[in-house]
Design a protein around this motif. Structure first.
Motif, mmCIF file in Angstrom:
data_model
loop_
_atom_site.group_PDB
_atom_site.id
_atom_site.type_symbol
_atom_site.label_atom_id
_atom_site.label_comp_id
_atom_site.label_asym_id
_atom_site.label_seq_id
_atom_site.Cartn_x
_atom_site.Cartn_y
_atom_site.Cartn_z
ATOM 1 N N THR B 225 0.889 -1.151 -0.083
ATOM 2 C CA THR B 225 -0.047 -0.081 -0.020
ATOM 3 C C THR B 225 0.766 1.229 -0.072
ATOM 4 O OG1 THR B 225 -1.627 -1.180 1.209
ATOM 5 C CG2 THR B 225 -1.767 1.176 1.350
ATOM 6 N N GLU B 258 -1.717 -5.103 2.311
ATOM 7 C CA GLU B 258 -2.769 -4.514 1.427
ATOM 8 C C GLU B 258 -3.906 -4.298 2.381
ATOM 9 O OE1 GLU B 258 -3.380 -7.677 -1.674
ATOM 10 O OE2 GLU B 258 -0.915 -7.169 -2.129
ATOM 11 N N GLY B 260 -5.490 -1.599 4.011
ATOM 12 C CA GLY B 260 -5.327 -0.185 4.056
ATOM 13 C C GLY B 260 -5.901 0.353 5.745
#
Lengths: 254, 296
Positions: B225, B258, B260
């Motif tokens: 990310t 990933e 977030g």
């Protein structure tokens, strides 16, 4: 048939063909003027120049027109060369097996175009002869028809050689140089006895089976060649040009 | 699974002492736009030329639309439209006559010509000589010529080369439109941003061999990310102490997860509020250079 239609369409829509026919007509008029009329206007002005009279004047035009072999060679070299120098050919020809069909379509289209141009030149010569040549009479229709198919044989040989030149060289400029060089060189060596029997120039004249008028024997070759011999020689040159074209275009990796 | 539009296996080609293709393998899926990429001399054009019988491969297997090539080229060429190197147009003829000649040369009828002129936006200029066309107009006419037989597959070698931005925009829109109709479009280009904007799938080759192939989205998805914050040092410390792997870039952080929301929770807990948190994504240029070590 569609390939033939494509080639015919390309020739018909470009300025190249009518421009070349116009040049051929002008050259034919110049030749007719010097052969049929010059001596009448300026007697004794050109030493050794012989005038041809009717009825021979008409048929003699065949030898003069068939000698203009630059026309079919240049037509073939420029028409196909302009495609080879770009990648038109490569784009269109995306199948190995069809090289033969493409070459045949071009050969047929260009031979017909050259033959039609020769017929136009014959018409130009004949009209000039009708009005300006001295004498009377002319060939029968059957004689004309016999000469017409022979013009097609002549056109086939020289067109095929033009295609061969451009296929080998793959560029318009060098191909034009090569065909013009060959045209003049072949004319020169056609007068050499040992070569005359194989000469395309000599055969292009002899195929008409005409007696060379007195005064022209020294610079018109092929006097001793029979019609059959001339036809065979021209067929041989046609085959050679076709083979060179086919082979040249097969070398796609070049 | 559907038959790939193109399948190439162990393809070899040499020109004298130069090796152009050295065991090349790739597959191009049907019904998508595929970018065919490689540095100069990678073998892109040689691959296209081999597939289409314009040059003979030394060895290897090739299939187009499930048909072996070059053996089945007569059938293949009825279903494939091609622009290789420069558009195959005759400049002395008008646009319309060029299409008539293309149709006759390839053995197709003339009925699609008005529709194709409309599709490439050349109806009003159809009766002008191609020598008067701009480069973009010539490319669009070449596209129309390639589509004359309503092909299932279009192979376009550098079709955007030399077009101005407006011309590129129109051309790309046309190609995307074709893919939406279910056609397969294969485009080689030096311009990686063009391919990034256009392609669904990418094949990258270098030195005559496959480097990678796959959907563009997965290729550009670098994993992790991207986080943009003002307090970079504090953010690195907070994320690291939470057990997340953090890489620092010039103006952002790349976090190896990933998730977030987990990142936002950690940062918010430390009193840091990121301006951007989104899946990390590389540009095609970065991916390409990383894989080939070359500039395109």
């Amino acid at each position: 048939m569609s390939l033939l239609r494509a080639e015919t369409r390309k020739l018909a829509r470009r300025k190249l063909y009518p421009a070349m026919v116009a040049v051929l007509a002008v050259f034919t008029l110049i030749a007719a003027f010097f052969t049929l009329l010059f001596e009448q206007i300026f007697p004794g002005a050109a030493e050794g120049l012989t005038t041809v009279y009717k009825p021979e004047a008409y048929e003699f035009g065949m030898t003069q027109i068939a000698s203009q072999a630059w026309f079919p060679m240049l037509l073939a070299a420029v028409a196909m060369g302009s495609e080879l120098s770009g990648t038109v050919w490569a784009t269109a020809l995306t199948r190995e097996a069809s090289v033969l069909r493409h070459v045949l379509a071009r050969l047929v289209a260009y031979v017909v175009a050259a033959w039609v141009a020769f017929l136009i030149a014959v018409a130009v010569w004949s009209v000039f002869a009708y009005f300006f040549a001295e004498g009377t009479g002319g060939p029968a229709l059957t004689v004309w028809l016999d000469h017409f198919w022979k013009l097609a044989v002549v056109a086939a040989a020289w067109t095929s050689l033009g295609l061969g030149a451009v296929a080998m060289l793959r560029s318009v400029g060098p191909a034009i140089g090569a065909v013009l060089g060959f045209y003049f060189f072949e004319q020169l060596i056609s007068l050499w006895d040992a070569y005359e029997g194989f000469s395309a120039t000599a055969a292009s004249i002899s195929i008409f089976g005409l007696d060379i008028p007195p005064g022209f024997e020294d610079f018109i070759p092929g006097g001793g060649m029979s019609v059959a011999h001339a036809t065979l020689v021209l067929a041989g040159w046609t085959a050679l040009g076709f083979l060179l074209t086919w082979w040249g275009l097969r070398r796609k990796d070049a | 699974m559907s038959v790939p539009a193109i399948r190439v296996s162990d393809l070899h080609k040499t020109y004298g002492k130069t090796t152009a293709l050295s065991g090349l393998d790739f597959e191009i899926p049907a019904g998508q736009v595929t970018g065919f990429l490689g540095p100069n001399g990678a073998g892109k054009t040689t691959s296209f030329r081999s597939l289409l019988g314009l040059t003979r491969a030394d060895s290897g297997e090739m299939e187009i639309l499930g048909i072996p090539s070059p053996g089945g080229l007569r059938e293949i060429t009825k279903r494939v439209g091609v622009i290789i190197e420069e558009p195959g147009l005759i400049r002395a003829l008008t646009g319309r006559v060029n299409l008539l000649v293309a149709a006759d040369t390839l053995g197709f009828g003339h009925e699609r010509i008005p529709e194709l002129l409309e599709f490439v936006g050349l109806t009003a200029d159809a009766n002008r000589r191609v020598s008067e066309y701009s480069k973009g107009m010539r490319q669009r006419l070449a596209l129309a010529a390639a589509m004359i037989g309503d092909p299932d597959l279009l192979i376009l070698d550098e079709p955007l080369d030399g077009l101005d931005p407006a011309g590129q925009h129109v051309f790309k829109a046309r190609l995307r439109g074709l893919a939406e109709e279910g056609k397969t479009v294969v485009v080689s280009s030096h311009n990686l941003s063009d391919i990034e904007a256009l392609a669904d799938y990418v094949v990258v080759i270098d030195r005559g061999r496959l480097v990678t192939q796959g959907p563009l989205s997965s290729m550009l998805d670098g994993g992790g990310t991207r986080v943009e914050v003002v307090e970079i040092d504090q953010a690195v410390a907070a994320l690291s102490s939470a057990g997340l792997e953090v890489t620092r870039a010039d103006d952002h952080l790349r976090v190896a997860t990933e998730d977030g929301s987990a990142i936002v929770r950690v940062l918010a807990g430390a009193g840091i509020y990121p301006s951007v948190v989104r899946p990390a994504r590389s540009s095609l240029e970065q991916v390409f250079l990383g894989m080939t070590g070359n500039d395109s």
